[in-house]
Design an enzyme around this catalytic site. Structure first.
Site, short mmCIF file in Angstrom:
data_model
loop_
_atom_site.label_atom_id
_atom_site.label_comp_id
_atom_site.label_asym_id
_atom_site.label_seq_id
_atom_site.Cartn_x
_atom_site.Cartn_y
_atom_site.Cartn_z
N SER A 1 0.80 -1.22 0.00
CA SER A 1 0.00 0.00 0.00
C SER A 1 0.83 1.28 0.00
O SER A 1 0.30 2.35 -0.23
CB SER A 1 -0.94 0.01 1.21
OG SER A 1 -0.19 -0.09 2.41
N ASP B 1 -7.98 -8.13 7.80
CA ASP B 1 -6.64 -8.47 7.33
C ASP B 1 -5.71 -8.76 8.51
O ASP B 1 -4.59 -8.25 8.57
CB ASP B 1 -6.08 -7.33 6.47
CG ASP B 1 -4.89 -7.80 5.60
OD1 ASP B 1 -4.71 -9.03 5.45
OD2 ASP B 1 -4.15 -6.94 5.10
#
Length: 979
Positions: free
Chosen positions: A700, A816
Site C-alpha cells: 500500500s 486483514d
C-alpha cells in the site's frame, strides 16, 4: 489327663504366637509402605509447595496420618493415595503401586508429565481406581495388561494423549467409569468399547475422533452417562441408542451428527438430560420423546430440525426446553402451559406462528423465556411471571400486539427485558421501569405511549435503556440521573418535550446518548465535559437553542456528533476541530460566523448546510466571509512579520530534497488532521520523506522513520498513488475513520493524517521491533525465541481485536489480521495495525450479513467461508487470529512449502495434532511423526511451558474451525488464553 493339660497349656501359647506374628507382619508391612512412599517422594516427585512436608518416617502412626494417605483401620495397610491438587511435577510415580494393598490412586490436577508406558502401569494392575486427570501426560495411551481385572475407574481426562484408544481398553471386565475427556485422541470410537458391559460412565468428549457412534452402543445397558460433546462425531445417531435403558445423561452436542433423531430414543426410560445442540440433525422431533417421563432437560437447538412442536412433547413435565435456531413452524400447543416444571423456554430463531398459549406461566415458575425472531401474533400471555421468578424476557422480532399486561409490572425478578420490534402499544406498566435488578430495557420500535415515571431511579443497575421509535412523551425525568451505571440511552423518535435535566451530564459512564427526533427544548447542558466515555451524541431534529458547548471538543473519544435540525446559534466552537468524527452534522440550525479552518473541506460541507449565517473563504456554496474595512497598524505589522516568515520558510523549503519528491507536480492545499497531541509540524513531516529515512515498502505504500523534536520517533506512511478515489483513497479513508476514533493499548495509534492533491500520508507511533511477521519469518528471525514473549504477544493482540469486536460501536472487523499487521514496540508489546480493509458492522444486521464486493485479506489467513460467500463478520477475524497463533507456535509461514502440496498451516497442524503419538518433551516413538515438527525448533526447551503451548494450540484449533459458529468470540479467546 496329661494330654488335656498339655492342650490347655499350648492353646494360650499358640494365641500369643499368632498375635506376635500378626504384629510383626503389620510392623513389617508398615515399614515397607513407609519406605516405598518416601522413596517416591524423594526420587520421583517435585513438590514446589512442600505439600508433603508431613511425610516424616518418625511421625506417630506413620504413614496413616500423612497428607493424602488412607489406611485400612484393622491392619494399618495403605489402601488409598490421593495427592490431587498439590502442584506436583515429574513423571508418573509408578512405584506407588509397589504397595500391594493399594486400591485407589488419585494424582489429578497436578503437573505430572511425560508418557505412560505399559511397563510402568503393569505395576498397578491390582488397583480398583486410577485417576490421572488434569496433568500434562503426552504420547499414546498405553496398552494395558490383562491383569487389570479389578479396575472399576480409569480417568485420564484433561491431558495431551494422542492417537487411538488401544484395544486393551476393551478388556476390563469390571470397569464402570472410563473418562478420557479433553485429549487429542483420534480415529474411530472403537467397537470394542461396547464390550465393557459393566460401564456406567463413558465420557470421551472434547477429542477429535471423526467417527460415528458404534452401532453396538446399545450393548452398554448399564450405562448412565454417555458424554461425547465436541468429539467430531459424524453420521447418524444409531437406533441402538434406545437400548440404553439405564442412561440418565446423553450429551452429543457440538458435533457433526446428521440425519433424523431416531424414534428409538424414546426407549431411554431413565434419561433426565438430552443435549443434541450444535449438530446437523434434520427432520421432525420424534413423538416417542414424550415417553421419557424422567426427562428434565431437552436441548436440540442449532440444528436443521423442522415441523411442528407436537402437543405430546410440549406437555412433558421438563424443566428446560431448547428448540432455538432451527426451522420449526406452526403454533405452540396449549399443552406447553400445562407443564408444572417448565423453567427455561428457548424458541427463538424459528418460524413459529400464531398466538402464544394464554396460560403460559400459570402452572410453572418460568425464569427464562425467549421466543424472539419468530412470527407470533396477538397479545402477550398475561401470566408469564405468575411465579414471580421470571428473569429474562425476550420477545423481539415478532408481530405481537396489544399492551404489556399489567401483571408484568409486579415482576420484580426481571433483570433483562428485550421486547423491541413488535406492534405492542399502550403505556408501559409503571413497575416495569423500576425493578431493582434490571440491567437492560429494550422496548424500541413499538407503539408504546405514556411517560417515564420518576420511579426509574430505583433501577440503579440499568446499563442500557433503548426505547426509540415509540410515542413516549413528557419530560425526561431528572431521576434518570441516578442511574450511574448507564452506558446506553436511546430515546430517539419519540415525543419527549421540555428541557433536558442538567444533571444528565452526571451519567459519567455514558457511551451513547441518542435523543434525536423528539420535541426537546432549552440549551444543551454546559457541563458535557463530564462525559469522558461518550462516543456518540445525537440530539438532531429537536428544538434546542443557545450555543454549542465548546466543552464537547474536550471529550476524548467522541466520534459521532449529530445536532442537525435544531435552533442552535452562535459560532461553531473551534474546539470541535480537535475531534476525529465518524459522523459530524451541524446542518439546519442558526449558526453564524466563519467556519473553523479544521472544517474547511468538502468532506464537512454537507454537515454545515442550512445555516445561513455561516461563511467560509474556502467552501462553496457557503458565502465568503466579509473583509474587515479598518485594520489597525498593529495588525498590519503582525501580518507583515508573518508574511516575511512564510517567505523565508518557502525559500528554505525550495532548497530541500523533499520538494523534489512531493511537489514535482503542483500540489493543492495541504490538510493536516491531528488525532493525538504531537510535537511536529507540516514542515517536519514533509522533510522526513527522504530516501535515507525509508525503512520499508509494502503493497500500500512506503514507510519512513522520523525523529521529532521531543526526541520521540514516529512512523510516516506515504500511500502509493494518492489521487482521489480508487483503492488508495479507500484505504486511506478506512484507516483514518477506524484508527482516528478508537483508543486501546493494543491497537496502533494514528497520530496525524495529511492530505494533498496527489498524496496521502499517515503518521503512527513508531514500533521499534517492526512486525511479528518480520521477527518470525524475516531477517530478524531468531530474535523472538522466548515462549513467554510469544504468549504475551498473543494475549495482547487478542485483547486488541476483542476491543474492536465488542467495545466499539458499531463493531469493527479488521479483515486483514496477520502477523505482518501485528507491530511490536521496544518491549515486544503488540499493536494491531493496518486498518485499510477494516469494515464496521451495524447492529441491525444479523450475523452472516454484510457481503463484500470481493475477497479481501491475505492468502493463508482468509476464513474458508469468506472466500466463497463474501460474507464478513467477527468470526472471519477469529479465524485469521487462529492462524497467527499457529505461527507463534510453529514459527512457520501460513503457506510454508514444507507442508506439502495443497496444504496450509491449519491443515498441517490439524493433521499432526491428530496423529502425533509421542510426548512433547521427550523422544518420538514414531520417527515419521514428531511433535518437534510442530513446535518451533528455535524455542528454548528449558524456558518453554509445553503445557501452556498445548493449551494455546487448543485455542488456535478452535479459532480455525471450519464452521464460523464453532469459533469462539474474540472476548472468549482472551479469556481462554488468560486461563
Amino acid at each position: 489327663m496329661s494330654s488335656q493339660k498339655a492342650a490347655v497349656l499350648v492353646a494360650p501359647l499358640l494365641s500369643v504366637f499368632l498375635f506376635v506374628s500378626c504384629v510383626i507382619s503389620v510392623v513389617s508391612s508398615t515399614k515397607r509402605d513407609v519406605a516405598v512412599l518416601l522413596r517416591v517422594k524423594n526420587n520421583q516427585l517435585d513438590e514446589p509447595n512442600n505439600q508433603l512436608g508431613d511425610w516424616v518416617e518418625t511421625s506417630p502412626n506413620a504413614p496413616c496420618n500423612w497428607t493424602g494417605i488412607t489406611c485400612d483401620p484393622p491392619n494399618g495397610a495403605v489402601v488409598s493415595i490421593n495427592l490431587s491438587d498439590l502442584a506436583l511435577a515429574g513423571p508418573f510415580p509408578a512405584n506407588f503401586c509397589r504397595i500391594p494393598t493399594l486400591q485407589n490412586l488419585s494424582l489429578s490436577n497436578n503437573n505430572l508429565n511425560g508418557s505412560l508406558s505399559s511397563t510402568s502401569l503393569s505395576l498397578c494392575s491390582h488397583l480398583i481406581s486410577l485417576d490421572l486427570s488434569s496433568n500434562v501426560f503426552v504420547g499414546k495411551l498405553p496398552e494395558l495388561s490383562p491383569g487389570f481385572t479389578n479396575l472399576t475407574t480409569l480417568d485420564l481426562s484433561l491431558n495431551n494423549f494422542t492417537g487411538v484408544i488401544p484395544a486393551s481398553f476393551g478388556r476390563f471386565p469390571a470397569l464402570k467409569i472410563l473418562r478420557l475427556i479433553s485429549n487429542f485422541l483420534n480415529g474411530p470410537i472403537p467397537e470394542f468399547s461396547t464390550n465393557l458391559t459393566e460401564l456406567t460412565h463413558l465420557e470421551l468428549g472434547y477429542n477429535q475422533f471423526a467417527s460415528p457412534l458404534p452401532s453396538s452402543i446399545g450393548n452398554l445397558t448399564k450405562l448412565e452417562n454417555l458424554y461425547l460433546p465436541r468429539s467430531n462425531l459424524i453420521g447418524k445417531i444409531p437406533e441402538a441408542i434406545g437400548n440404553l435403558v439405564s442412561l440418565t445423561n446423553l450429551d452429543l452436542s457440538y458435533n457433526n451428527l446428521s440425519g433424523e433423531i431416531p424414534s428409538a430414543i424414546g426407549g431411554l426410560k431413565s434419561v433426565t438430560q438430552i443435549e443434541l445442540y450444535m449438530n446437523q440433525l434434520s427432520g421432525e422431533l420424534p413423538r416417542t420423546l414424550s415417553n421419557l417421563t424422567s426427562l428434565v432437560k431437552l436441548d436440540v437447538s442449532q440444528n436443521n430440525l423442522t415441523g411442528n412442536l407436537p402437543a405430546s412433547i410440549a406437555g412433558m413435565p421438563i424443566q428446560e426446553l431448547g428448540l432455538n435456531d432451527n426451522g420449526f413452524r406452526g403454533e405452540i400447543p396449549e399443552s406447553l402451559a400445562t407443564n408444572p416444571n417448565l423453567s427455561v423456554l428457548k424458541l427463538f430463531n424459528n418460524k413459529f406462528s400464531g398466538k402464544l398459549p394464554v396460560d403460559l406461566g400459570r402452572n410453572s415458575d418460568l425464569t427464562i423465556v425467549d421466543f424472539s425472531y419468530n412470527e407470533f401474533v396477538g397479545p402477550l400471555p398475561p401470566l408469564l411471571c405468575h411465579g414471580k421468578k421470571l428473569e429474562h424476557l425476550c420477545t423481539f422480532g415478532n408481530k405481537l400486539t396489544g399492551p404489556i399486561p399489567t401483571s408484568y409490572g409486579d415482576c420484580t425478578s426481571l433483570n433483562y427485558i428485550r421486547m423491541f420490534g413488535n406492534n405492542l402499544s399502550g403505556p408501559v406498566p409503571v413497575g416495569f421501569w423500576s425493578f431493582s435488578g434490571l440491567t437492560s430495557l429494550q422496548l424500541e420500535n413499538n407503539n408504546f405511549d405514556g411517560s417515564i415515571p420518576p420511579s426509574i431511579s430505583k433501577a440503579r443497575g440499568l446499563t442500557a435503556i433503548r426505547i426509540a421509535g415509540n410515542n413516549f412523551s413528557g419530560r425526561v425525568p431528572k431521576e434518570i440521573c441516578l442511574l450511574k451505571e448507564l452506558l446506553y440511552l436511546d430515546a430517539s423518535r419519540n415525543r419527549f418535550s421540555n428541557e433536558l435535566p442538567s444533571c444528565i451530564t452526571e451519567l459519567n459512564k455514558l457511551q451513547n446518548l441518542n435523543l434525536e427526533e423528539n420535541m426537546l427544548t432549552g440549551e444543551i447542558p454546559k457541563s458535557v465535559g463530564l462525559w469522558k466515555d461518550l462516543t456518540e451524541l445525537s440530539l438532531a431534529r429537536n428544538d434546542f437553542t443557545g450555543e454549542i458547548p465548546s466543552e464537547l471538543g474536550n471529550l476524548p473519544v467522541l466520534t459521532y456528533l449529530d445536532l442537525d435540525g435544531n435552533s442552535l446559534s452562535g459560532e461553531i466552537p473551534v474546539e470541535l476541530t480537535k475531534l476525529k468524527f465518524n459522523k459530524f452534522n451541524l446542518s439546519n440550525n442558526k449558526l453564524e460566523g466563519e467556519v473553523p479552518s479544521g472544517f474547511s473541506s468538502e468532506f464537512f460541507l454537507p454537515s454545515l448546510m442550512g445555516n445561513p449565517g455561516l461563511c467560509s473563504p474556502d467552501l462553496n456554496p457557503l458565502p465568503k466571509c466579509p473583509k474587515r474595512k479598518r485594520v489597525s497598524l498593529y495588525v498590519v505589522g503582525v501580518l507583515a512579520a508573518v508574511a516575511l516568515v512564510m517567505i523565508g520558510t518557502l525559500i528554505w523549503l525550495l532548497k530541500r530534497k523533499t520538494i523534489c519528491i512531493l511537489f514535482s507536480k503542483k500540489q493543492g492545499t495541504l490538510k493536516i488532521t491531528s488525532f493525538q497531541r504531537v510535537g511536529f509540524n507540516e514542515e517536519d513531516l514533509l522533510d522526513s520523506l527522504t530516501e535515507e529515512n525509508l525503512i520499508g515498502s509494502g503493497g500500500s505504500g512506503q514507510v519512513y522513520k522520523m525523529k521529532i523534536k521531543s526526541g520521540e520517533t514516529v512512523a510516516v506512511k506515504r500511500l502509493w498513488g494518492g489521487n482521489k478515489g480508487g483503492d488508495t483513497e479507500a484505504l486511506f479513508r478506512s484507516e483514518v475513520e477506524t484508527l482516528g476514533r478508537i483508543r486501546h493499548a493494543n491497537v496502533v495509534k494514528l497520530l496525524v493524517s495529511c492530505v494533498g492533491e496527489d498524496f496521502r500520508i499517515l503518521v503512527y507511533e513508531y514500533m521499534e521491533n517492526g512486525s511479528l511477521g518480520d521477527l518470525l519469518h524475516g531477517d530478524k528471525g531468531g530474535v523472538l525465541l522466548n515462549w513467554a514473549e510469544r504468549f504475551s504477544i498473543a494475549v495482547g493482540a487478542a485483547s486488541g481485536l476483542a476491543y474492536l469486536h465488542h467495545d466499539c460501536v458499531p463493531p469493527i472487523v479488521h479483515r486483514d489480521v496477520k502477523s505482518n499487521n501485528i507491530l511490536l514496540d521496544e518491549e515486544f508489546g503488540p499493536r494491531v495495525a493496518d486498518f485499510g480493509l477494516a469494515k464496521t458492522l451495524q447492529h441491525n444486521v444479523r450475523e452472516g450479513d454484510g457481503a463484500m464486493s470481493g475477497v479481501a485479506g491475505s492468502c493463508g489467513y482468509i476464513a474458508p467461508e469468506y472466500a466463497y460467500t463474501l460474507r464478513v463478520n467477527e468470526k472471519s477475524d477469529v479465524y485469521s487470529f487462529g492462524v497467527v497463533l499457529l505461527e507463534l507456535i510453529t514459527g512457520k509461514r501460513p503457506n510454508d512449502d514444507s507442508f506439502g502440496e495443497n496444504k496450509d498451516i491449519v491443515k498441517w497442524v490439524t493433521e499432526v495434532a491428530k496423529s502425533s503419538p509421542q510426548e512433547r518433551s521427550g523422544v518420538a516413538t514414531n520417527p515419521s511423526i514428531d511433535w518437534r515438527q510442530l513446535i518451533d525448533q528455535r524455542l528454548n526447551p528449558s524456558t518453554s511451558d509445553y503445557r501452556e503451548i498445548e493449551k494455546v494450540l487448543n485455542v488456535a484449533l478452535l479459532c480455525t474451525s471450519a464452521l464460523p459458529v464453532s469459533r469462539p468470540s474474540m472476548r472468549r479467546v482472551v479469556e481462554l488464553l488468560k486461563k
